[in-house]
Scaffold this motif. Sequence first.
Motif, PDB file in Angstrom:
ATOM      1  N   LEU A 123      10.221  62.187  90.280  1.00  0.00           N
ATOM      2  CA  LEU A 123      10.854  61.161  91.111  1.00  0.00           C
ATOM      3  C   LEU A 123       9.815  60.459  91.964  1.00  0.00           C
ATOM      4  N   ASN A 124      10.041  59.182  92.170  1.00  0.00           N
ATOM      5  CA  ASN A 124       9.248  58.397  93.112  1.00  0.00           C
ATOM      6  C   ASN A 124      10.214  57.742  94.095  1.00  0.00           C
ATOM      7  N   TYR A 125       9.712  57.432  95.279  1.00  0.00           N
ATOM      8  CA  TYR A 125      10.540  56.816  96.321  1.00  0.00           C
ATOM      9  C   TYR A 125      11.250  55.583  95.774  1.00  0.00           C
ATOM     10  N   ARG A 126      10.550  54.850  94.938  1.00  0.00           N
ATOM     11  CA  ARG A 126      11.106  53.637  94.329  1.00  0.00           C
ATOM     12  C   ARG A 126      12.374  53.916  93.533  1.00  0.00           C
ATOM     13  N   ASP A 127      12.442  55.094  92.915  1.00  0.00           N
ATOM     14  CA  ASP A 127      13.624  55.414  92.111  1.00  0.00           C
ATOM     15  C   ASP A 127      14.864  55.531  92.998  1.00  0.00           C
ATOM     16  N   MET A 128      14.655  55.978  94.227  1.00  0.00           N
ATOM     17  CA  MET A 128      15.756  56.062  95.177  1.00  0.00           C
ATOM     18  C   MET A 128      16.174  54.655  95.612  1.00  0.00           C
ATOM     19  N   LEU A 129      15.170  53.796  95.880  1.00  0.00           N
ATOM     20  CA  LEU A 129      15.482  52.418  96.294  1.00  0.00           C
ATOM     21  C   LEU A 129      16.262  51.691  95.205  1.00  0.00           C
ATOM     22  N   ILE A 130      15.911  51.947  93.955  1.00  0.00           N
ATOM     23  CA  ILE A 130      16.561  51.248  92.846  1.00  0.00           C
ATOM     24  C   ILE A 130      18.062  51.535  92.793  1.00  0.00           C
ATOM     25  N   THR A 131      18.468  52.726  93.239  1.00  0.00           N
ATOM     26  CA  THR A 131      19.910  53.041  93.217  1.00  0.00           C
ATOM     27  C   THR A 131      20.675  52.263  94.290  1.00  0.00           C
ATOM     28  N   MET A 132      19.923  51.675  95.219  1.00  0.00           N
ATOM     29  CA  MET A 132      20.589  50.982  96.346  1.00  0.00           C
ATOM     30  C   MET A 132      20.574  49.472  96.195  1.00  0.00           C
ATOM     31  N   GLY A 133      19.843  48.948  95.209  1.00  0.00           N
ATOM     32  CA  GLY A 133      19.776  47.499  95.016  1.00  0.00           C
ATOM     33  C   GLY A 133      18.797  46.863  95.981  1.00  0.00           C
ATOM     34  N   GLY A 134      18.442  45.589  95.719  1.00  0.00           N
ATOM     35  CA  GLY A 134      17.567  44.854  96.621  1.00  0.00           C
ATOM     36  C   GLY A 134      16.100  45.174  96.438  1.00  0.00           C
ATOM     37  N   TYR A 135      15.759  45.971  95.414  1.00  0.00           N
ATOM     38  CA  TYR A 135      14.348  46.257  95.157  1.00  0.00           C
ATOM     39  C   TYR A 135      13.683  44.944  94.749  1.00  0.00           C
ATOM     40  N   VAL A 136      12.455  44.741  95.189  1.00  0.00           N
ATOM     41  CA  VAL A 136      11.850  43.407  95.125  1.00  0.00           C
ATOM     42  C   VAL A 136      11.672  42.908  93.692  1.00  0.00           C
ATOM     43  N   ARG A 137      11.295  43.767  92.780  1.00  0.00           N
ATOM     44  CA  ARG A 137      10.995  43.336  91.423  1.00  0.00           C
ATOM     45  C   ARG A 137      11.495  44.394  90.446  1.00  0.00           C
ATOM     46  N   ASN A 138      11.842  43.993  89.250  1.00  0.00           N
ATOM     47  CA  ASN A 138      12.235  44.947  88.210  1.00  0.00           C
ATOM     48  C   ASN A 138      13.430  45.793  88.652  1.00  0.00           C
ATOM     49  N   ASP A 139      14.539  45.129  88.883  1.00  0.00           N
ATOM     50  CA  ASP A 139      15.737  45.767  89.427  1.00  0.00           C
ATOM     51  C   ASP A 139      16.934  45.476  88.513  1.00  0.00           C
ATOM     52  N   VAL A 140      16.774  45.826  87.233  1.00  0.00           N
ATOM     53  CA  VAL A 140      17.788  45.517  86.219  1.00  0.00           C
ATOM     54  C   VAL A 140      18.840  46.629  86.182  1.00  0.00           C
ATOM     55  N   ARG A 141      20.084  46.282  85.946  1.00  0.00           N
ATOM     56  CA  ARG A 141      21.175  47.249  85.812  1.00  0.00           C
ATOM     57  C   ARG A 141      22.078  46.844  84.669  1.00  0.00           C
ATOM     58  N   PRO A 142      22.693  47.703  83.897  1.00  0.00           N
ATOM     59  CA  PRO A 142      22.531  49.155  83.926  1.00  0.00           C
ATOM     60  C   PRO A 142      21.180  49.565  83.332  1.00  0.00           C
ATOM     61  N   ILE A 143      20.684  50.694  83.816  1.00  0.00           N
ATOM     62  CA  ILE A 143      19.373  51.155  83.341  1.00  0.00           C
ATOM     63  C   ILE A 143      19.285  52.677  83.427  1.00  0.00           C
ATOM     64  N   VAL A 144      18.595  53.264  82.453  1.00  0.00           N
ATOM     65  CA  VAL A 144      18.246  54.688  82.552  1.00  0.00           C
ATOM     66  C   VAL A 144      17.100  54.767  83.560  1.00  0.00           C
ATOM     67  N   PRO A 145      17.264  55.534  84.668  1.00  0.00           N
ATOM     68  CA  PRO A 145      16.260  55.515  85.726  1.00  0.00           C
ATOM     69  C   PRO A 145      15.024  56.387  85.441  1.00  0.00           C
ATOM     70  N   LEU A 146      14.076  56.281  86.299  1.00  0.00           N
ATOM     71  CA  LEU A 146      12.805  57.028  86.393  1.00  0.00           C
ATOM     72  C   LEU A 146      11.731  56.506  85.422  1.00  0.00           C
ATOM     73  N   SER A 147      10.552  56.318  86.006  1.00  0.00           N
ATOM     74  CA  SER A 147       9.410  55.826  85.226  1.00  0.00           C
ATOM     75  C   SER A 147       8.572  56.949  84.643  1.00  0.00           C
ATOM     76  N   ASP A 148       8.638  58.134  85.263  1.00  0.00           N
ATOM     77  CA  ASP A 148       7.624  59.161  84.984  1.00  0.00           C
ATOM     78  C   ASP A 148       8.183  60.293  84.134  1.00  0.00           C
ATOM     79  N   GLY A 149       7.823  60.314  82.862  1.00  0.00           N
ATOM     80  CA  GLY A 149       8.319  61.369  81.989  1.00  0.00           C
ATOM     81  C   GLY A 149       7.217  61.961  81.128  1.00  0.00           C
ATOM     82  N   ALA A 150       7.378  63.248  80.823  1.00  0.00           N
ATOM     83  CA  ALA A 150       6.444  63.937  79.921  1.00  0.00           C
ATOM     84  C   ALA A 150       7.276  64.634  78.853  1.00  0.00           C
ATOM     85  N   GLY A 151       6.772  64.674  77.639  1.00  0.00           N
ATOM     86  CA  GLY A 151       7.533  65.344  76.595  1.00  0.00           C
ATOM     87  C   GLY A 151       6.749  65.476  75.304  1.00  0.00           C
TER      88      GLY A 151
END
Length: 338
Positions: free
Chosen positions: A39-67
């Motif tokens: 998780l990043n702080y930005r992921d929390m902001l994205i759930t609230m709307g108003g994020y400055v850039r790249n704020d598309v919905r609906p979306i699968v959240p989180l940028s950081d994954g390993a697998g």
Amino acid sequence: MQAYRVTTADGIDAIEQVVMDTPTPASDEILVKMKACSLNYRDMLITMGGYVRNDVRPIVPLSDGAGEVVSVGSEVTNFALGDRVIGNFFQAWKKGKIDDEGLNSAMGGSIDGVLAEYFILKADCSVKIPDYLSYAEAATLPCAATTAWHALVSVGELKPNDTVLLLGTGGVSIFGLQIAKALGAKTIITSSSDEKLARAKELGADFTVNYSTHPNWEEEVLKITHGKGVDNVLEVGGAGTFEKSSACVKPNGTLSLIGILTGLESPPISLMTIFNLLRIQGIYVGSTAMLEQLVSTMEAHQIHPEIDKSFPFSKAIDAYHWMAQAKHFGKIVIESEG
Ligand SMILES: NC(=O)c1ccc[n+]([C@@H]2O[C@H](COP(=O)([O-])OP(=O)(O)OC[C@H]3O[C@@H](n4cnc5c(N)ncnc54)[C@H](OP(=O)(O)O)[C@@H]3O)[C@@H](O)[C@H]2O)c1
């Protein structure tokens, strides 16, 4: 597959758990079975709307994954089944300067992210995980660690004996501390908690300042540097800290403008920018090349990310709530259960 999806701007509790089709990789893509994400702080902001850039919905959240790579597109040559992989935050920024396509390729913001049992990555914007890192550790690198690397090394051109100022003990700042120490710099870190400052000392912080008990913390930073100021500050606070951070930077130094922990308002430009000839450098995560350089430097120095707490996939919303409380030190991860 099971996935989470942000469909509204109504906050953490409005994140939905859904069943989606498992995606099929295009010719230049890989399909990854998610083992861990962070998780990043930005992921929390994205759930609230108003994020400055790249704020598309609906979306699968989180940028950081390993697998683990479980399927590869027909043109992919740099990954094979079974490889351990992380994806760059921007899936269309390989190297050099970012362009519009790159800016619109933020995982979990403008394109689907990784909080799902499977996710897709562009093969040429993905990086193999070194053996010494666990999936959970590797999952912390794409956003916070790459941002710190970009600010300190790619544009900051950090030199041994430079002094770096880090604000708070969240993800970006703790990676900033670990990278700066590994590269021979001196570090000053602030926190609202003496207990967290003690942990930062264990990680090698040279000087610590409690910004709650020292509201004029910039004066403490100047005292520590004998009035000279620091070479680079990773400015993660935004409007509420910018002026004080500016006062901490030495003439010709750099203020790396990264975060908005104190709110979404634009920071006021300090006149010290002119009179100390400061460089204010906007930082927006980084390129795949920066992520690769970061990973190889971390491997060379055997740096292990600081994981505060891990949550199972089925309790992903609890991980968001833990971040919202800001009690963490370093990174929060979510791990697959299968
Ligand atoms: N531009 C980019 O590419 C980029 C990339 C990553 C992150 N960011 C931004 O950078 C910021 C940090 O992100 P993160 O994921 O590292 O956050 P995080 O892990 O949630 O960091 C939270 C910590 O920040 C500290 N903090 C909060 N308010 C503070 C203040 N007024 N002064 C000093 N420290 C304060 C607190 O540390 P203590 O408990 O120790 O006081 C808190 O625990 C966020 O605004 C995020 O959006 C930007």
